[in-house]
Design a protein around this motif. Structure first.
Motif, PDB file in Angstrom:
ATOM      1  N   ILE A  11      42.819  58.535  -4.806  1.00 46.99           N
ATOM      2  CA  ILE A  11      42.521  59.774  -4.094  1.00 46.99           C
ATOM      3  C   ILE A  11      42.153  60.833  -5.125  1.00 46.99           C
ATOM      4  O   ILE A  11      42.839  60.978  -6.132  1.00 46.99           O
ATOM      5  CB  ILE A  11      43.720  60.245  -3.245  1.00 46.99           C
ATOM      6  CG1 ILE A  11      44.023  59.217  -2.155  1.00 46.99           C
ATOM      7  CG2 ILE A  11      43.450  61.600  -2.626  1.00 46.99           C
ATOM      8  CD1 ILE A  11      45.219  59.541  -1.304  1.00 46.99           C
ATOM      9  N   LYS A  12      41.089  61.554  -4.888  1.00 44.41           N
ATOM     10  CA  LYS A  12      40.676  62.632  -5.770  1.00 44.41           C
ATOM     11  C   LYS A  12      41.510  63.872  -5.484  1.00 44.41           C
ATOM     12  O   LYS A  12      41.710  64.237  -4.319  1.00 44.41           O
ATOM     13  CB  LYS A  12      39.202  62.988  -5.561  1.00 44.41           C
ATOM     14  CG  LYS A  12      38.232  61.932  -5.953  1.00 44.41           C
ATOM     15  CD  LYS A  12      36.828  62.423  -5.696  1.00 44.41           C
ATOM     16  CE  LYS A  12      35.833  61.314  -5.898  1.00 44.41           C
ATOM     17  NZ  LYS A  12      34.489  61.734  -5.516  1.00 44.41           N
ATOM     18  N   ILE A  13      41.955  64.535  -6.541  1.00 48.74           N
ATOM     19  CA  ILE A  13      42.697  65.781  -6.348  1.00 48.74           C
ATOM     20  C   ILE A  13      41.828  66.791  -5.626  1.00 48.74           C
ATOM     21  O   ILE A  13      42.310  67.555  -4.790  1.00 48.74           O
ATOM     22  CB  ILE A  13      43.213  66.321  -7.694  1.00 48.74           C
ATOM     23  CG1 ILE A  13      44.337  65.430  -8.199  1.00 48.74           C
ATOM     24  CG2 ILE A  13      43.703  67.753  -7.569  1.00 48.74           C
ATOM     25  CD1 ILE A  13      44.919  65.823  -9.519  1.00 48.74           C
ATOM     26  N   SER A  14      40.531  66.780  -5.904  1.00 47.61           N
ATOM     27  CA  SER A  14      39.630  67.737  -5.252  1.00 47.61           C
ATOM     28  C   SER A  14      39.549  67.516  -3.743  1.00 47.61           C
ATOM     29  O   SER A  14      39.143  68.415  -3.005  1.00 47.61           O
ATOM     30  CB  SER A  14      38.238  67.657  -5.863  1.00 47.61           C
ATOM     31  OG  SER A  14      37.688  66.368  -5.683  1.00 47.61           O
ATOM     32  N   ASP A  15      39.936  66.325  -3.272  1.00 50.42           N
ATOM     33  CA  ASP A  15      39.936  66.047  -1.833  1.00 50.42           C
ATOM     34  C   ASP A  15      41.178  66.587  -1.135  1.00 50.42           C
ATOM     35  O   ASP A  15      41.222  66.638   0.098  1.00 50.42           O
ATOM     36  CB  ASP A  15      39.855  64.540  -1.575  1.00 50.42           C
ATOM     37  CG  ASP A  15      38.494  63.965  -1.915  1.00 50.42           C
ATOM     38  OD1 ASP A  15      37.529  64.747  -2.066  1.00 50.42           O
ATOM     39  OD2 ASP A  15      38.402  62.728  -2.043  1.00 50.42           O
ATOM     40  N   LEU A  16      42.197  66.959  -1.905  1.00 57.68           N
ATOM     41  CA  LEU A  16      43.442  67.431  -1.308  1.00 57.68           C
ATOM     42  C   LEU A  16      43.329  68.903  -0.911  1.00 57.68           C
ATOM     43  O   LEU A  16      42.785  69.719  -1.644  1.00 57.68           O
ATOM     44  CB  LEU A  16      44.603  67.261  -2.292  1.00 57.68           C
ATOM     45  CG  LEU A  16      44.956  65.835  -2.677  1.00 57.68           C
ATOM     46  CD1 LEU A  16      46.022  65.829  -3.763  1.00 57.68           C
ATOM     47  CD2 LEU A  16      45.422  65.046  -1.473  1.00 57.68           C
ATOM     48  N   LYS A  17      43.875  69.208   0.251  1.00 52.82           N
ATOM     49  CA  LYS A  17      43.927  70.589   0.732  1.00 52.82           C
ATOM     50  C   LYS A  17      45.337  71.120   0.529  1.00 52.82           C
ATOM     51  O   LYS A  17      46.294  70.359   0.452  1.00 52.82           O
ATOM     52  CB  LYS A  17      43.552  70.641   2.203  1.00 52.82           C
ATOM     53  CG  LYS A  17      42.112  70.251   2.472  1.00 52.82           C
ATOM     54  CD  LYS A  17      41.817  70.347   3.952  1.00 52.82           C
ATOM     55  CE  LYS A  17      40.375  70.132   4.241  1.00 52.82           C
ATOM     56  NZ  LYS A  17      39.875  68.812   4.119  1.00 52.82           N
ATOM     57  N   LEU A  18      45.468  72.428   0.464  1.00 50.38           N
ATOM     58  CA  LEU A  18      46.781  73.061   0.345  1.00 50.38           C
ATOM     59  C   LEU A  18      47.286  73.407   1.735  1.00 50.38           C
ATOM     60  O   LEU A  18      46.544  73.954   2.551  1.00 50.38           O
ATOM     61  CB  LEU A  18      46.692  74.331  -0.503  1.00 50.38           C
ATOM     62  CG  LEU A  18      46.111  74.176  -1.908  1.00 50.38           C
ATOM     63  CD1 LEU A  18      46.069  75.530  -2.604  1.00 50.38           C
ATOM     64  CD2 LEU A  18      46.891  73.185  -2.720  1.00 50.38           C
ATOM     65  N   SER A  19      48.555  73.119   1.996  1.00 51.84           N
ATOM     66  CA  SER A  19      49.146  73.473   3.288  1.00 51.84           C
ATOM     67  C   SER A  19      49.301  74.993   3.388  1.00 51.84           C
ATOM     68  O   SER A  19      49.324  75.699   2.369  1.00 51.84           O
ATOM     69  CB  SER A  19      50.508  72.802   3.452  1.00 51.84           C
ATOM     70  OG  SER A  19      51.442  73.394   2.564  1.00 51.84           O
ATOM     71  N   ALA A  20      49.424  75.479   4.606  1.00 49.44           N
ATOM     72  CA  ALA A  20      49.659  76.918   4.819  1.00 49.44           C
ATOM     73  C   ALA A  20      50.946  77.338   4.124  1.00 49.44           C
ATOM     74  O   ALA A  20      51.021  78.417   3.524  1.00 49.44           O
ATOM     75  CB  ALA A  20      49.723  77.214   6.318  1.00 49.44           C
ATOM     76  N   HIS A  21      51.949  76.488   4.186  1.00 46.75           N
ATOM     77  CA  HIS A  21      53.233  76.764   3.532  1.00 46.75           C
ATOM     78  C   HIS A  21      53.046  76.954   2.028  1.00 46.75           C
ATOM     79  O   HIS A  21      53.555  77.905   1.443  1.00 46.75           O
ATOM     80  CB  HIS A  21      54.200  75.610   3.813  1.00 46.75           C
ATOM     81  CG  HIS A  21      55.422  75.605   2.972  1.00 46.75           C
ATOM     82  ND1 HIS A  21      56.462  76.479   3.168  1.00 46.75           N
ATOM     83  CD2 HIS A  21      55.772  74.840   1.905  1.00 46.75           C
ATOM     84  CE1 HIS A  21      57.402  76.249   2.263  1.00 46.75           C
ATOM     85  NE2 HIS A  21      57.002  75.263   1.486  1.00 46.75           N
TER      86      HIS A  21
END
Length: 92
Positions: A11-21
């Motif tokens: 998994i690419k780190i750039s594909d990860l989103k940040l949660s609202a939390h």
């Protein structure tokens, strides 16, 4: 692009989103957590634990913050970084 492997799946780190939390945590004036540290914990962890298919924990010592251990929790199923905090109880 930094990548990490979960159960053999890259998994690419750039594909990860940040949660609202997590966004709230990072935007707090008194937050000591830096996004580059979160990325470092995921891409080059000192320790990793796959709790379930929905939760992977990454720990990384942060020398710039007195050697404290940053825990980052990722949900790979929805490609989201759920939370990050300095874990006082975890010992390497």
């Amino acid at each position: 692009m930094q990548n990490y492997s979960v159960s053999g799946k890259m998994i690419k780190i750039s594909d990860l989103k940040l949660s609202a939390h997590l966004l709230i945590i990072l935007e707090q004036e008194r937050s000591n957590i830096r996004l580059k540290w979160i990325e470092r914990a995921i891409s080059d962890p000192d320790f990793t634990k796959e709790v379930s298919k929905n939760e992977i924990r990454f720990w990384r010592e942060i020398p710039e913050f007195g050697g404290r251990l940053l825990r980052v929790v990722v949900n790979p199923e929805i490609k989201k970084i759920v939370t990050a905090f300095f874990d006082r109880r975890f010992k390497l």
